[in-house]
Design a protein around this motif. Sequence first.
Motif, mmCIF file in Angstrom:
data_model
loop_
_atom_site.group_PDB
_atom_site.id
_atom_site.type_symbol
_atom_site.label_atom_id
_atom_site.label_comp_id
_atom_site.label_asym_id
_atom_site.label_seq_id
_atom_site.Cartn_x
_atom_site.Cartn_y
_atom_site.Cartn_z
ATOM 1 N N GLY A 1 -2.262 25.260 -5.664
ATOM 2 C CA GLY A 1 -1.827 24.227 -6.600
ATOM 3 C C GLY A 1 -1.399 22.937 -5.927
ATOM 4 N N PHE A 2 -1.881 22.726 -4.707
ATOM 5 C CA PHE A 2 -1.506 21.542 -3.935
ATOM 6 C C PHE A 2 -1.654 20.255 -4.740
ATOM 7 C CE2 PHE A 2 -2.965 18.076 -1.101
ATOM 8 C CZ PHE A 2 -1.804 17.901 -0.369
ATOM 9 N N GLU A 3 -2.712 20.184 -5.546
ATOM 10 C CA GLU A 3 -2.986 18.960 -6.303
ATOM 11 C C GLU A 3 -1.852 18.603 -7.261
ATOM 12 O OE1 GLU A 3 -4.575 22.499 -8.389
ATOM 13 O OE2 GLU A 3 -4.828 21.737 -6.359
ATOM 14 N N GLN A 4 -1.037 19.572 -7.627
ATOM 15 C CA GLN A 4 0.090 19.301 -8.527
ATOM 16 C C GLN A 4 1.224 18.548 -7.821
ATOM 17 O OE1 GLN A 4 1.124 23.096 -10.215
ATOM 18 N NE2 GLN A 4 -0.897 23.349 -11.128
ATOM 19 N N THR A 5 1.160 18.440 -6.515
ATOM 20 C CA THR A 5 2.208 17.726 -5.763
ATOM 21 C C THR A 5 1.817 16.285 -5.429
ATOM 22 O OG1 THR A 5 1.382 18.451 -3.602
ATOM 23 C CG2 THR A 5 2.978 19.893 -4.708
ATOM 24 N N PHE A 6 0.610 15.870 -5.837
ATOM 25 C CA PHE A 6 0.126 14.533 -5.477
ATOM 26 C C PHE A 6 1.105 13.431 -5.875
ATOM 27 C CE2 PHE A 6 -4.679 15.700 -5.386
ATOM 28 C CZ PHE A 6 -4.483 16.347 -4.184
ATOM 29 N N ALA A 7 1.645 13.491 -7.079
ATOM 30 C CA ALA A 7 2.556 12.434 -7.537
ATOM 31 C C ALA A 7 3.783 12.328 -6.635
ATOM 32 C CB ALA A 7 2.967 12.677 -8.984
ATOM 33 N N SER A 8 4.334 13.475 -6.238
ATOM 34 C CA SER A 8 5.522 13.427 -5.377
ATOM 35 C C SER A 8 5.172 12.941 -3.972
ATOM 36 C CB SER A 8 6.230 14.785 -5.328
ATOM 37 O OG SER A 8 5.431 15.749 -4.689
ATOM 38 N N ILE A 9 3.953 13.256 -3.509
ATOM 39 C CA ILE A 9 3.505 12.773 -2.199
ATOM 40 C C ILE A 9 3.335 11.262 -2.236
ATOM 41 C CG2 ILE A 9 1.610 12.793 -0.536
ATOM 42 C CD1 ILE A 9 1.174 15.770 -1.340
ATOM 43 N N VAL A 10 2.692 10.772 -3.284
ATOM 44 C CA VAL A 10 2.495 9.330 -3.440
ATOM 45 C C VAL A 10 3.851 8.635 -3.504
ATOM 46 C CG1 VAL A 10 1.691 7.553 -5.056
ATOM 47 C CG2 VAL A 10 0.216 9.496 -4.503
ATOM 48 N N ASP A 11 4.781 9.222 -4.248
ATOM 49 C CA ASP A 11 6.125 8.640 -4.346
ATOM 50 C C ASP A 11 6.817 8.631 -2.984
ATOM 51 O OD1 ASP A 11 8.422 7.638 -5.857
ATOM 52 O OD2 ASP A 11 9.331 9.590 -5.363
ATOM 53 N N PHE A 12 6.705 9.726 -2.239
ATOM 54 C CA PHE A 12 7.328 9.801 -0.917
ATOM 55 C C PHE A 12 6.751 8.746 0.032
ATOM 56 C CE2 PHE A 12 7.410 11.545 3.438
ATOM 57 C CZ PHE A 12 8.779 11.611 3.619
ATOM 58 N N LEU A 13 5.447 8.580 -0.018
ATOM 59 C CA LEU A 13 4.776 7.615 0.848
ATOM 60 C C LEU A 13 4.839 6.193 0.310
ATOM 61 C CD1 LEU A 13 1.633 9.737 1.753
ATOM 62 C CD2 LEU A 13 3.654 9.334 3.167
ATOM 63 N N LYS A 14 5.347 6.071 -0.914
ATOM 64 C CA LYS A 14 5.463 4.774 -1.579
ATOM 65 C C LYS A 14 4.121 4.071 -1.668
ATOM 66 C CE LYS A 14 10.328 4.294 -0.405
ATOM 67 N NZ LYS A 14 10.572 5.658 -0.545
ATOM 68 N N ILE A 15 3.096 4.861 -2.039
ATOM 69 C CA ILE A 15 1.745 4.333 -2.206
ATOM 70 C C ILE A 15 1.618 3.815 -3.640
ATOM 71 C CG2 ILE A 15 -0.706 4.888 -2.247
ATOM 72 C CD1 ILE A 15 -0.079 7.117 -0.221
ATOM 73 N N THR A 16 1.117 2.621 -3.780
ATOM 74 C CA THR A 16 0.916 2.070 -5.137
ATOM 75 C C THR A 16 -0.526 1.722 -5.350
ATOM 76 O OG1 THR A 16 1.460 -0.153 -4.332
ATOM 77 C CG2 THR A 16 3.236 1.145 -5.331
#
Length: 101
Positions: free
Chosen positions: A86-101
């Motif tokens: 279920g790794f794909e379910q963590t994408f939002a938190s990864i993007v938030d951690f990396l501050k990717i916009t």
Amino acid sequence: PAVRPFELLDNYLGENYNPYQDSHYELGTRHMDALRSLYLPQLDTPSLIYLLQQTGDEVLPFQQAVKYYSQCKQHVEFGGDHSFIGFEQTFASIVDFLKIT
């Protein structure tokens, strides 16, 4: 994460076979010494690390990772396995951690 790979790989010293690359190799004490030299007893900048861990990891001891990365942001899920189901379910938190916009 392999917190202490020099301990994890200790049982693989000697001749080994990599089925993915269809090749033989030898894991020696010099490799373990190299891994040991890279080990940091304490992380310098834990704020730069985000631990994604599942408790069902059959390869790496999850308790060791949770303890070692205790000062880091962590996402720990019950169950799962080494592939992080279920790794794909963590994408939002990864993007938030990396501050990717």
